[in-house]
Design a protein around this motif. Structure first.
Motif, PDB file in Angstrom:
ATOM      1  N   THR A  83       0.686  -1.110   0.203  1.00  0.00           N
ATOM      2  CA  THR A  83       0.015   0.094   0.002  1.00  0.00           C
ATOM      3  C   THR A  83       0.706   1.277   0.061  1.00  0.00           C
ATOM      4  O   THR A  83       1.731   1.500   1.002  1.00  0.00           O
ATOM      5  CB  THR A  83      -0.988   0.085   1.393  1.00  0.00           C
ATOM      6  N   LEU A  84       0.789   1.985  -0.995  1.00  0.00           N
ATOM      7  CA  LEU A  84       1.410   3.139  -1.232  1.00  0.00           C
ATOM      8  C   LEU A  84       1.089   4.299   0.033  1.00  0.00           C
ATOM      9  O   LEU A  84       0.273   4.378   0.537  1.00  0.00           O
ATOM     10  CB  LEU A  84       1.405   3.977  -2.520  1.00  0.00           C
ATOM     11  N   PRO A  85       2.206   5.104   0.341  1.00  0.00           N
ATOM     12  CA  PRO A  85       1.773   6.244   1.373  1.00  0.00           C
ATOM     13  C   PRO A  85       0.721   7.012   0.808  1.00  0.00           C
ATOM     14  O   PRO A  85       0.703   7.226  -0.292  1.00  0.00           O
ATOM     15  CB  PRO A  85       3.311   7.093   1.442  1.00  0.00           C
ATOM     16  N   GLU A  86       0.038   7.592   1.501  1.00  0.00           N
ATOM     17  CA  GLU A  86      -1.450   8.299   1.378  1.00  0.00           C
ATOM     18  C   GLU A  86      -0.763   9.658   0.317  1.00  0.00           C
ATOM     19  O   GLU A  86      -1.515   9.761  -0.469  1.00  0.00           O
ATOM     20  CB  GLU A  86      -2.071   8.823   2.640  1.00  0.00           C
ATOM     21  N   ASN A  87       0.037  10.293   0.589  1.00  0.00           N
ATOM     22  CA  ASN A  87       0.498  11.422  -0.047  1.00  0.00           C
ATOM     23  C   ASN A  87       1.811  11.570  -0.132  1.00  0.00           C
ATOM     24  O   ASN A  87       2.827  11.395   0.525  1.00  0.00           O
ATOM     25  CB  ASN A  87      -0.094  12.723   0.642  1.00  0.00           C
ATOM     26  N   VAL A  88       2.454  11.394  -1.435  1.00  0.00           N
ATOM     27  CA  VAL A  88       3.897  11.086  -1.860  1.00  0.00           C
ATOM     28  C   VAL A  88       4.602  12.635  -1.323  1.00  0.00           C
ATOM     29  O   VAL A  88       5.637  12.765  -1.226  1.00  0.00           O
ATOM     30  CB  VAL A  88       3.950  11.258  -3.386  1.00  0.00           C
ATOM     31  N   CYS A  89       3.791  13.773  -1.027  1.00  0.00           N
ATOM     32  CA  CYS A  89       4.276  14.874  -0.695  1.00  0.00           C
ATOM     33  C   CYS A  89       4.481  15.264   0.676  1.00  0.00           C
ATOM     34  O   CYS A  89       4.888  16.400   1.333  1.00  0.00           O
ATOM     35  CB  CYS A  89       3.753  16.154  -1.415  1.00  0.00           C
ATOM     36  N   ASP A  90       4.016  14.346   1.652  1.00  0.00           N
ATOM     37  CA  ASP A  90       3.778  14.409   3.081  1.00  0.00           C
ATOM     38  C   ASP A  90       5.424  14.472   3.647  1.00  0.00           C
ATOM     39  O   ASP A  90       6.158  13.702   3.099  1.00  0.00           O
ATOM     40  CB  ASP A  90       2.945  13.247   3.689  1.00  0.00           C
ATOM     41  N   ASN A  91       5.396  14.709   4.800  1.00  0.00           N
ATOM     42  CA  ASN A  91       6.659  14.787   5.394  1.00  0.00           C
ATOM     43  C   ASN A  91       6.850  13.474   5.961  1.00  0.00           C
ATOM     44  O   ASN A  91       8.096  13.338   5.930  1.00  0.00           O
ATOM     45  CB  ASN A  91       6.939  15.836   6.545  1.00  0.00           C
ATOM     46  N   ARG A  95       6.061   9.830   4.967  1.00  0.00           N
ATOM     47  CA  ARG A  95       5.339   8.879   4.161  1.00  0.00           C
ATOM     48  C   ARG A  95       5.557   7.564   4.675  1.00  0.00           C
ATOM     49  O   ARG A  95       6.696   6.956   4.837  1.00  0.00           O
ATOM     50  CB  ARG A  95       6.253   9.069   2.948  1.00  0.00           C
ATOM     51  N   THR A  96       4.223   7.128   5.009  1.00  0.00           N
ATOM     52  CA  THR A  96       4.163   5.641   5.365  1.00  0.00           C
ATOM     53  C   THR A  96       3.446   4.500   4.635  1.00  0.00           C
ATOM     54  O   THR A  96       2.251   4.782   4.205  1.00  0.00           O
ATOM     55  CB  THR A  96       3.481   5.521   6.903  1.00  0.00           C
ATOM     56  N   GLY A  97       4.311   3.546   4.061  1.00  0.00           N
ATOM     57  CA  GLY A  97       3.457   2.541   3.210  1.00  0.00           C
ATOM     58  C   GLY A  97       3.642   1.298   4.041  1.00  0.00           C
ATOM     59  O   GLY A  97       4.275   1.111   4.967  1.00  0.00           O
ATOM     60  N   PHE A  98       2.392   0.537   3.549  1.00  0.00           N
ATOM     61  CA  PHE A  98       2.429  -0.829   4.156  1.00  0.00           C
ATOM     62  C   PHE A  98       2.605  -2.073   3.243  1.00  0.00           C
ATOM     63  O   PHE A  98       2.012  -2.229   2.301  1.00  0.00           O
ATOM     64  CB  PHE A  98       0.901  -0.947   4.771  1.00  0.00           C
ATOM     65  N   LEU A  99       3.516  -2.800   4.021  1.00  0.00           N
ATOM     66  CA  LEU A  99       3.870  -4.327   3.190  1.00  0.00           C
ATOM     67  C   LEU A  99       3.128  -5.331   3.828  1.00  0.00           C
ATOM     68  O   LEU A  99       3.319  -5.799   4.819  1.00  0.00           O
ATOM     69  CB  LEU A  99       5.208  -4.469   3.220  1.00  0.00           C
ATOM     70  N   ASP A 100       2.086  -6.036   2.925  1.00  0.00           N
ATOM     71  CA  ASP A 100       1.431  -7.115   3.511  1.00  0.00           C
ATOM     72  C   ASP A 100       1.969  -8.442   3.069  1.00  0.00           C
ATOM     73  O   ASP A 100       1.879  -9.269   3.851  1.00  0.00           O
ATOM     74  CB  ASP A 100      -0.135  -7.051   2.704  1.00  0.00           C
ATOM     75  N   CYS A 101       2.568  -8.657   2.050  1.00  0.00           N
ATOM     76  CA  CYS A 101       3.246  -9.759   1.830  1.00  0.00           C
ATOM     77  C   CYS A 101       4.130  -9.488   0.804  1.00  0.00           C
ATOM     78  O   CYS A 101       4.078  -8.555  -0.090  1.00  0.00           O
ATOM     79  CB  CYS A 101       2.434 -10.813   1.386  1.00  0.00           C
ATOM     80  N   GLY A 102       5.206 -10.367   0.408  1.00  0.00           N
ATOM     81  CA  GLY A 102       6.118 -10.226  -0.770  1.00  0.00           C
ATOM     82  C   GLY A 102       7.532  -9.390  -0.272  1.00  0.00           C
ATOM     83  O   GLY A 102       8.097  -9.285   0.862  1.00  0.00           O
ATOM     84  N   SER A 103       7.728  -8.419  -1.087  1.00  0.00           N
ATOM     85  CA  SER A 103       9.287  -7.826  -0.996  1.00  0.00           C
ATOM     86  C   SER A 103       9.164  -6.464  -1.656  1.00  0.00           C
ATOM     87  O   SER A 103       8.539  -6.299  -2.573  1.00  0.00           O
ATOM     88  CB  SER A 103      10.538  -8.497  -1.441  1.00  0.00           C
ATOM     89  N   VAL A 104      10.118  -5.438  -1.055  1.00  0.00           N
ATOM     90  CA  VAL A 104       9.864  -3.964  -1.559  1.00  0.00           C
ATOM     91  C   VAL A 104      11.471  -3.830  -1.502  1.00  0.00           C
ATOM     92  O   VAL A 104      11.973  -3.724  -0.311  1.00  0.00           O
ATOM     93  CB  VAL A 104       9.018  -3.086  -0.940  1.00  0.00           C
TER      94      VAL A 104
END
Length: 297
Positions: free
Chosen positions: A143-151, A153-162
């Motif tokens: 799940t991508l961070p909500e806003n790319v320009c936020d100070n 930026r939090t993304g969520f990894l459910d499975c796999g690799s990033v």
């Protein structure tokens, strides 16, 4: 030599020669309509539903805070931006954007806060406006961070690799990759997070290739979390009902927060080290190996 006796035609012919000379001179001097902000197609970054790229990324005002795909191998899906041209009152055409679930292709624009999925033997590369990059490995839900320009930026990894390569943010901003087990926070670095499962137990494997990563392990059990939230709710009710003052409310809330923080484990991983959550301390690894994120665009 062309002789033109009609005064009007002579004037038009002179005007034509003037514009012809202007175009030739401009071409010789390297003039380009895009160089001066003039788009020969339309006022948008892309023409048509096929997402044909007409100019470089992030060259227009108001187009910076988006995620763009620069590479896709195999299959990938997510909520992508679609362009539609509609008739307005039968007089002129207008262009609108809508985000719809669909297959992700090169040059797609992806909506922030939405999940991107890759299939088997698939890879997708996503570019941020500041030059940061995200690469998703096969069988990944991210799940991508909500806003790319936020100070923050939090993304969520459910499975796999990033894999991420994050530019240093002005003002001490942070980019985080969270999972069910940990929060991986960085300020300018290159690292990977992979979720594996062994004997029915899931682990995070964090490998740092450049810079450092701060890992906060979520080792608060569900019962402790429920007790914490119940205590917080009661404290809020006591304050609202006037049973305690603002000073007492603030002091008790700070005490509760400190208690919760003491139950967290914070580990710093430096470049050349990896960590398997809940299993020992960071250990060295060869950064030239396990480079699944290296792609040929």
């Amino acid at each position: 030599m062309i002789m033109i006796k009609n005064i009007k035609l002579q004037f038009l012919f002179s005007l034509f020669l003037f514009f012809l000379l202007l175009v030739v001179t401009a071409s010789a001097n390297g003039y380009s309509p895009l160089k001066y902000g003039i788009d020969p197609h339309d006022s948008l970054l892309f023409d048509g539903e096929n997402n044909v790229r007409t100019e470089t990324f992030y060259s227009k005002s108001g187009e910076d805070c988006v995620y763009r795909v620069t590479y896709v191998k195999g299959t990938a899906t997510g909520k992508i931006r679609k362009m539609q041209v509609i008739d307005v009152c039968g007089i002129r055409k207008d262009t609108i954007y809508e985000y719809q679930n669909g297959a992700i292709e090169k040059y797609s624009v992806i909506k922030g806060g939405e999940q991107v999925k890759t299939g088997p033997e698939s890879t997708a590369k996503i570019e941020l406006s500041d030059g940061s990059e995200i690469i998703l490995g096969p069988n990944t839900n991210y799940t991508l961070p909500e806003n790319v320009c936020d100070n923050l930026r939090t993304g969520f990894l459910d499975c796999g690799s990033v894999w991420t390569k994050v530019k240093k943010m002005i003002g001490g901003g942070k980019f985080e990759v969270t999972t069910e087990r940990a929060v991986h926070g960085v300020r300018g670095t290159e690292f990977t997070v992979e979720i594996i499962e062994e004997n029915g137990i899931k682990y995070d494997i964090i490998k740092v290739y450049e810079g450092s990563v701060e890992v906060i392990l979520k080792n608060i059990d569900d019962k402790s979390y429920e007790n914490y939230t119940d205590e917080q709710d009661k404290l809020t009710e006591d304050f609202k009902s006037g049973k305690i003052t603002w000073e007492e409310f603030s002091a008790k809330l700070e005490e509760m927060s400190q208690r919760a923080l003491r139950k967290l484990t914070i580990i710093e991983i430096k470049a050349g080290y990896f960590l398997k959550t809940d299993v020992g301390d960071p250990s060295p690894f060869n950064t030239s190996e396990d480079t699944w994120f290296k792609i040929n665009e």
